[in-house]
Design a protein around this motif. Structure first.
Motif, PDB file in Angstrom:
ATOM      1  N   ASP A  69       0.769  -1.260   0.017  1.00 16.74           N
ATOM      2  CA  ASP A  69      -0.110   0.175   0.004  1.00 16.74           C
ATOM      3  C   ASP A  69       1.030   1.103   0.042  1.00 16.74           C
ATOM      4  O   ASP A  69       0.445   2.105  -0.593  1.00 16.74           O
ATOM      5  N   LYS A  70       2.009   1.308   0.784  1.00 18.58           N
ATOM      6  CA  LYS A  70       2.678   2.320   0.864  1.00 18.58           C
ATOM      7  C   LYS A  70       3.936   2.281   0.102  1.00 18.58           C
ATOM      8  O   LYS A  70       4.607   3.565  -0.103  1.00 18.58           O
ATOM      9  N   ARG A  74       1.764   0.783  -4.419  1.00 16.83           N
ATOM     10  CA  ARG A  74       1.346   1.829  -3.885  1.00 16.83           C
ATOM     11  C   ARG A  74      -0.298   2.110  -4.214  1.00 16.83           C
ATOM     12  O   ARG A  74      -0.554   3.189  -4.775  1.00 16.83           O
ATOM     13  N   ASN A  76      -2.516   2.578  -2.148  1.00 15.61           N
ATOM     14  CA  ASN A  76      -2.972   3.857  -1.386  1.00 15.61           C
ATOM     15  C   ASN A  76      -4.335   3.734  -0.753  1.00 15.61           C
ATOM     16  O   ASN A  76      -5.294   4.712  -0.890  1.00 15.61           O
ATOM     17  N   ASN A 158      -9.312   4.667   2.989  1.00 15.22           N
ATOM     18  CA  ASN A 158      -9.372   5.888   1.913  1.00 15.22           C
ATOM     19  C   ASN A 158     -10.912   5.793   1.456  1.00 15.22           C
ATOM     20  O   ASN A 158     -11.641   4.619   1.283  1.00 15.22           O
ATOM     21  N   TRP A 174     -10.682   9.417  -4.601  1.00 15.13           N
ATOM     22  CA  TRP A 174      -9.957  10.477  -4.341  1.00 15.13           C
ATOM     23  C   TRP A 174     -10.448  11.364  -2.938  1.00 15.13           C
ATOM     24  O   TRP A 174     -11.585  11.524  -2.817  1.00 15.13           O
ATOM     25  N   GLY A 178      -6.386  11.788   1.773  1.00 14.53           N
ATOM     26  CA  GLY A 178      -6.025  10.398   1.526  1.00 14.53           C
ATOM     27  C   GLY A 178      -5.542  10.270   0.067  1.00 14.53           C
ATOM     28  O   GLY A 178      -4.732   9.452  -0.141  1.00 14.53           O
ATOM     29  N   THR A 181      -6.818   6.424  -4.373  1.00 15.20           N
ATOM     30  CA  THR A 181      -6.697   4.910  -4.221  1.00 15.20           C
ATOM     31  C   THR A 181      -6.678   4.349  -5.668  1.00 15.20           C
ATOM     32  O   THR A 181      -7.415   4.628  -6.479  1.00 15.20           O
ATOM     33  N   GLY A 197     -11.161   2.537  -0.721  1.00 19.79           N
ATOM     34  CA  GLY A 197     -10.191   1.997   0.030  1.00 19.79           C
ATOM     35  C   GLY A 197     -10.450   0.567   0.615  1.00 19.79           C
ATOM     36  O   GLY A 197      -9.716  -0.147   0.617  1.00 19.79           O
TER      37      GLY A 197
END
Length: 532
Positions: A69-70, A74, A76, A158, A174, A178, A181, A197
């Motif tokens: 995810d990070k 990614r 997100n 998110n 969006w 956050g 995603t 998310g």
């Protein structure tokens, strides 16, 4: 404008942790991601056998979040990690050691959409900077139910900011807080929303379960697009208290999971009577036995209406759903081609009801759950967004909020007329009518189209949706993976009358077990058109 036009690596990462052994894959070959892609029952079996601890499982999911995810693709999907997650997991392990297992979700890591209040060290923001760092006064009823069931809330997901009720030109997934995603099945494509998310996280194996929320399509659409099971329960089975609202006449939380069984287990945990939400008294005991519905053979003799007026948006999707219909017949279902009547008579009135209720319900939420916030109502949030427009309004505006602010109270005749119109045509002269005339147990149709390319210039591009009838009626809706179009998931929807949730779970489970379409995502940068 119709609501759906504006709403809306397989790596087993990390160490098992100091308190438990390494988590070996469950049912080797069945789950590409090993224990992290497994279901509740398999994870529980390993914990019961002493081969896994909640602390180990939570540690591995947190490591996977860091990896997938990070970093890496990614995607997100996670907006905030619960700093107390490992502490909670240790407590669940201690209780298990003392033979105090609370139920099927004991020690199971779950994620909550960031519009569900948690009275802990996490914020609850609906993705808005106006509520950044604002901690809720207490748990939402859903969060409290999960804690009581022994679940480990590991973070927040998110979402489309303000659950996609800010702009008619929004980009799902969006939020100013956050960011965007990404879809695990094609990183350049959208996850839909507003539970973006939650959908991406469970598809990517970042937790066992997630909670989404829906007003119209916000559970079932991202679930379908992310290859998941999503359940929008009958309105009143799950409390609305402590959830940042859009419209109380349609809002509900619901499960998002990799299997029907997991979704049913979560639904059983989160439903129940809440003194702060009177509608839950109406639904007490009416949803049925969700766990008893998890048996094959549930399609034998079922009379299912095929809502043909929700086909025709995408030939490839229709082809996938026709194969699903053939499987329903093979499992003993009796299919009746029909149309859902009056489905075009509540688009405008649905939007009107949302605008009135959004203004009133949001102010009530902020007063009770966020009394220390710098905003207290819709007008404050609009002003905040204008003041911070570079961060909040870089891609699209807040026309829906501005329209809501212009509305009167819930005693306004126009509001009452719109709500009555919704219930007349979605309930009595819609779902209830067609099911009574054809003696149906359920309706089926494509949940919607495959994921579209994320486009900050033109906004979302929905290609069909079956979400509005059940959403406006307040009736149950379940989506199950049905196949793929160019590698992008497509869902089959089951919709029924009020409180037919258990019956829909039975049919959805039987279909799922007969087909097992779900495949874990591989995080490609884009779709290969050679794959169908």
């Amino acid at each position: 404008m119709d609501r759906r036009q504006f709403v809306r690596i397989g790596v087993a990462a990390g160490a098992a942790g100091a308190t438990g052994a390494q988590a070996a894959p469950a049912a080797a070959g069945k789950h590409a991601g090993g224990i992290l892609d497994a279901g509740v029952r398999e994870q529980q079996q390993m914990m019961e056998a002493g081969k896994l601890t909640s602390h180990a499982l939570t540690s591995q999911y947190l490591a996977r979040i860091r990896t997938i995810d990070k970093a890496g693709p990614r995607i997100n999907a996670i907006i905030e990690i619960n700093p107390e997650a490992l502490k909670i997991a240790l407590e669940m392990d201690r209780e298990r050691h003392l033979k105090r297992v609370r139920g099927p979700l004991h020690g199971i890591p779950v994620l909550l959409k960031d519009n569900i209040a948690t009275g802990d060290r996490m914020s609850t923001t609906a993705g808005s900077l106006a509520l950044s760092n604002v901690r809720a006064a207490r748990d939402a009823h859903v969060a409290a139910q999960l804690r009581a069931a022994g679940a480990v809330i590991i973070g927040k997901t998110n979402l489309s900011e303000w659950a996609n009720m800010r702009s008619t030109h929004s980009v799902s997934g969006w939020s100013a807080r956050g960011g965007l995603t990404l879809n695990p099945y094609s990183l350049d494509r959208n996850c839909s929303g507003s539970s973006s998310g939650s959908g991406a996280a469970i598809a990517a194996g970042l937790a066992t379960l997630a909670v989404g929320t829906e007003t119209d399509g916000s559970i079932v659409s991202p679930a379908s697009i992310c290859g998941l099971v999503g359940i929008k329960p009958t309105l009143g089975l799950v409390s609305r208290s402590g959830i940042i609202p859009i419209a109380h006449s349609q809002d509900t939380a619901g499960p998002m999971a990799r299997s029907v069984a997991d979704a049913a287990l979560m639904l059983a945990a989160i439903c129940g009577v809440d003194p702060k939400d009177p509608i839950t008294r109406e639904g007490a005991g009416k949803g049925g036995d969700y766990l008893a519905s998890l048996r094959t053979g549930g399609l034998e003799g079922a009379r299912i209406g095929v809502a043909r007026n929700f086909f025709g948006e995408n030939d490839a999707v229709d082809a996938v759903i026709e194969k699903a219909l053939a499987e329903l017949r093979a499992q003993g279902a009796v299919l009746i081609d029909t149309e859902l009547p009056n489905a075009n008579k509540y688009g405008d009135s649905e939007t009107e009801v949302m605008l009135y209720e959004f203004k009133a319900d949001l102010a009530a939420y902020l007063k009770e759950y966020a009394p220390n916030a710098s905003v207290a109502n819709m007008a404050d949030i609009i002003a905040f967004n204008q003041k911070h427009r570079q961060q909040e309004l870089p891609y699209f505006g807040q026309e829906q909020m501005e329209r809501a602010q212009q509305k009167g109270g819930l005693d306004t005749p126009a509001y009452r007329e719109a709500l009555a119109n919704n219930h007349r045509y979605a309930r009595a002269e819609g779902i209830d009518r067609v099911m009574r005339e054809h003696r149906l147990d359920a309706l089926v149709a494509p949940t919607g189209g495959p994921a579209w390319l994320t486009d900050f210039v033109n906004g979302d591009r929905f290609t069909g949706s079956f979400s509005s009838p059940a959403a406006v009626a307040g009736y149950p809706h379940i989506t199950v993976p049905a196949g793929y179009v160019h590698g992008l998931p497509v869902g089959l929807s089951f919709v029924g009358a009020a409180y037919s949730d258990a019956a829909l779970i039975r049919m959805a489970y039987s279909y799922e077990q007969a087909t097992l379409h779900r495949r874990a995502p591989q995080f490609p940068p884009s779709v290969s058109l050679a794959v169908r």
